[in-house]
Write a protein that holds these residues in place. Sequence first.
Motif, mmCIF file in Angstrom:
data_model
loop_
_atom_site.group_PDB
_atom_site.id
_atom_site.type_symbol
_atom_site.label_atom_id
_atom_site.label_comp_id
_atom_site.label_asym_id
_atom_site.label_seq_id
_atom_site.Cartn_x
_atom_site.Cartn_y
_atom_site.Cartn_z
ATOM 1 N N SER A 115 -4.904 -0.625 -7.269
ATOM 2 C CA SER A 115 -4.178 -0.845 -6.023
ATOM 3 C C SER A 115 -4.686 -2.115 -5.342
ATOM 4 C CB SER A 115 -4.366 0.347 -5.081
ATOM 5 O OG SER A 115 -5.709 0.412 -4.620
ATOM 6 N N ALA A 117 -5.897 -2.257 -2.376
ATOM 7 C CA ALA A 117 -7.160 -1.913 -1.724
ATOM 8 C C ALA A 117 -8.316 -1.964 -2.717
ATOM 9 C CB ALA A 117 -7.059 -0.532 -1.085
ATOM 10 N N GLY A 159 0.786 -1.223 0.000
ATOM 11 C CA GLY A 159 0.000 0.000 0.000
ATOM 12 C C GLY A 159 0.819 1.274 0.000
ATOM 13 N N ASP A 200 0.782 2.940 -4.156
ATOM 14 C CA ASP A 200 -0.476 2.744 -4.885
ATOM 15 C C ASP A 200 -0.537 3.518 -6.199
ATOM 16 O OD1 ASP A 200 -1.299 1.070 -2.913
ATOM 17 O OD2 ASP A 200 -2.832 2.394 -2.068
#
Length: 230
Positions: free
Chosen positions: A139, A141, A130, A133
Amino acid sequence: MPALYLIRHGQASFDAEDYDQLSLLGEKQGKHLGQTFAVNGLQAQHVICGGMKRHRQTAESCISGMGVDVTSLSWQIDPDWNEYDHLDLLQAYTALPGVGEQMVADMAGDKPRAGFQSHFAKAMQRWVSGQYDSDYSESWAQFSARIRRAVEAAASSTKGNVFVFTSGGAISAVCGQVLGLTPSSTAELSWQLANAAYSKILCGQSGMKLLSINEHSHFDGHHRELLSYR
């Protein structure tokens, strides 16, 4: 209560021009999995495929192995089950000073797959951290959120058995979410998933429960030659 069978695709064509294509071994793996399901009396009320060729080919091989007419089943293509873009991860990783040259050198040795895997593991750990990104089109996430959306949709699709044909990264992401694993541990989990193995998720009012992970006993014994991880 829906039971999701998250099925990893059969072996893809690592050395071919089109990676997103089952190898001959991959086709055999999918068919044998279907034959095992048939022997155990397991049936699917609904089938979901990611949008990749290897997902659909594995599904067709598996359903064929079950002795079921593919057209008789309820089918759905859901691109949310697609794998992350491994080329995007590698591009960001090999752009680092000296990394690309070292990767080429390591893959030129006697064990090119091992050389590739060593570097790809580092590329993936960089992605899931992370910290970078902005280097990626998707990414970690964002990928995790996409997979969460996919599994929630699959859980609401039927009350019976749902066969989901997808990739190792997606399956490990689901398992990591259910078990509360860190992104790093989730990434490491993905390396352990065998081709044409399955993980079972039970979906109820209290949430999702992981009943089994990376089940590949159908490749034990006389079928050991069908086992692969890459």
